[in-house]
Design an enzyme around this catalytic site. Structure first.
Site, short mmCIF file in Angstrom:
data_model
loop_
_atom_site.label_atom_id
_atom_site.label_comp_id
_atom_site.label_asym_id
_atom_site.label_seq_id
_atom_site.Cartn_x
_atom_site.Cartn_y
_atom_site.Cartn_z
N GLU A 181 -5.25 8.15 26.05
CA GLU A 181 -4.44 7.21 25.38
C GLU A 181 -5.25 6.07 25.09
OE1 GLU A 181 0.06 7.73 27.25
OE2 GLU A 181 -0.85 5.80 27.88
N CYS A 182 -5.22 5.65 23.71
CA CYS A 182 -5.65 4.42 22.94
C CYS A 182 -7.20 4.49 23.41
CB CYS A 182 -5.09 3.23 23.46
SG CYS A 182 -4.92 1.89 22.51
N GLY A 183 -7.74 3.66 24.40
CA GLY A 183 -9.01 3.72 25.08
C GLY A 183 -9.57 4.88 25.16
N SER A 227 -4.11 10.19 21.88
CA SER A 227 -3.21 9.59 21.04
C SER A 227 -3.57 7.83 21.24
CB SER A 227 -1.96 9.71 20.96
OG SER A 227 -1.09 8.85 20.39
#
Length: 458
Positions: A341-343, A437
């Protein structure tokens, strides 16, 4: 499972707007009360990952998020009871202004706002007000916040950045005229500043010893400036909170014992405490992986979780750990499950601002001056039927929070579809066993995804 109606001393630390001093007061209260021998529990309204790092240092136990948008309002009280287990008093720091929440139609209290959570917990609210530049006008401000939604119990005020004893006297008179007791008056000081960056405060994990000193300074000033006995009395005035505590064992069923490596350390700090609890309840043996320092995946790793964080601040160091980057790429190539997720998404890209990373995803990332921020109502993309997390068509509420841009190669399969201001958006990647994502989801709101992930690992 804990059942029945038990007294849980609790209060909400809110403010008229962001930047008033909520984090200083909430963290300081936790630290000051803990010094007095009170067992405290810490919570943060909304999807914020940074403030809970400071709360954790002050409370000496994990801090937790309460977000009705991500988990549903029915889970807020059970999650609170779960996180407050063993504590004598709980402090819940609000988000933005008291009534600020998810923007949308309707005349009720905004979903996900501090006021919404205060209602769900039947908790009294202490309003932190930055008093610089005002005196008698404080009465009008407090009157407005008390009367706007009477069902939200604003029960006291803590004055912040008070200029002088005379200033404090005038402000106390104004609060008295508004019918609110002043629980404390914190003088103006620059000693409480915590370094910030493009997404807010520097995380406590990165700040190291400076974070500990900052938390100690907050506790010092609150202990000097706030009536802790009055705060405790107000917290104890909260009514009983009926119902059971959330229990991860009720959400998932144990399976085999696969090893799941969960990234942590300074670069990957954006994770919810309930995620590891759910992984373990589903049978996983969770091992922390620090991509800045560990050169190998843990022995017998069957799955990898890469939470969000600030890899952009550590891109050079992450890139320099070539051994782990290559091992993760080889691991992904086998089809093994990876949840990013993200990072974590950035870490799987080919590069970030020119620094080579894992290269699992055919995408390049770079910093951007534009902040992407907001809740998303997303649907698992039709072509992600083999996703390790969500079946095709699954609907989730998630949150985006980043200042990076990802440039994907051709032919990538998206993880999510949602409707945004500019039309239908396709975001993320589903590739083999990888689900990556920008969207942050809360595992307590989607326990089936954790069950599915561990089953894939097993």
């Amino acid at each position: 499972m804990v059942t029945g109606a038990l007294p849980l001393a609790r209060l909400i630390v809110a403010a008229p707007a962001s930047g008033q001093g909520k984090t200083t007061v909430a963290t300081g209260l936790l630290g000051a009360l803990r010094r007095r021998g009170t067992a405290v529990a810490a919570f943060k309204v909304g999807p914020d990952y940074i403030d809970p790092g400071y709360h954790r240092l002050a409370a000496g136990r994990p801090a937790r998020n309460l977000d009705p948008v991500l988990v549903g309002e029915d889970r807020i009280a059970p999650l609170f009871r779960h996180g407050a287990a063993g504590a004598e008093l709980s402090i819940v720091e609000g988000v933005m202004g008291l009534f600020d929440g998810r923007i949308g139609p309707g005349e009720g209290i905004a979903v996900g706002s501090t006021a919404h959570v205060a209602q769900l917990l039947s908790a009294p609210v202490v309003l932190v007000v930055d008093a610089k530049g005002q005196s008698h006008s404080l009465a009008a401000l407090l009157h407005g916040f008390r009367s706007y939604r009477p069902e939200v119990r604003v029960a006291g005020v803590i004055l912040n950045r008070v200029g002088s004893p005379r200033h404090e006297e005038v402000l106390r008179d104004a609060a008295d005229n508004a019918g609110l007791p002043v629980l404390g008056a914190i003088p103006r000081t620059e000693d409480l500043a915590v370094p910030s960056r493009h997404l807010g405060l520097v995380t406590a994990a990165e700040h190291g010893g400076e974070a500990v000193r900052a938390v100690d300074a907050m506790a010092d000033v609150v202990a000097r400036s706030v009536d802790l006995d009055a705060v405790c009395a107000l917290a104890r005035s909260a009514p009983e909170l009926p119902g059971p505590a959330w229990d991860p064992r009720d959400e998932v069923k144990p399976q085999a014992r696969p090893v799941v490596a969960v990234a942590g350390g300074q670069a990957f700090t954006f994770a919810y405490a309930e995620h590891v609890e759910l992984l373990e309840a589903a049978g996983a043996e969770v091992v922390v992986l620090d991509p800045l320092n560990d050169e190998r995946l843990p022995e017998r790793t069957a799955g990898v979780v890469l939470p969000g964080g600030f890899p952009e601040q550590h891109a050079a160091e992450l890139s320099a750990n070539t051994a782990l980057r290559k091992e993760i790429a080889a691991f992904a190539a086998t089809g093994a499950p990876i949840h990013a997720e993200c990072g974590g998404l950035l870490y799987l890209a080919r590069e970030l601002d020119g620094h080579p990373l894992c290269g699992v995803l055919d995408a390049r990332a770079r910093m951007s001056p534009r902040l992407v921020l907001g809740y998303r109502d997303a649907v698992a993309a039709a072509d992600s039927v083999d996703s390790v997390l969500f079946a095709e068509g699954a609907r989730v509420s998630g949150h985006e929070f980043h200042r990076t841009v990802l440039e994907p190669g051709s032919g990538s399969q998206p993880a999510w579809i949602w409707r945004g201001a500019t039309g239908v958006q396709r975001e993320g990647f589903v590739q083999g066993g990888v689900h990556a994502s920008y969207l942050h989801t809360h595992p307590a709101g989607q326990p089936g995804a954790v069950q599915r992930f561990v089953a894939r690992c097993a």
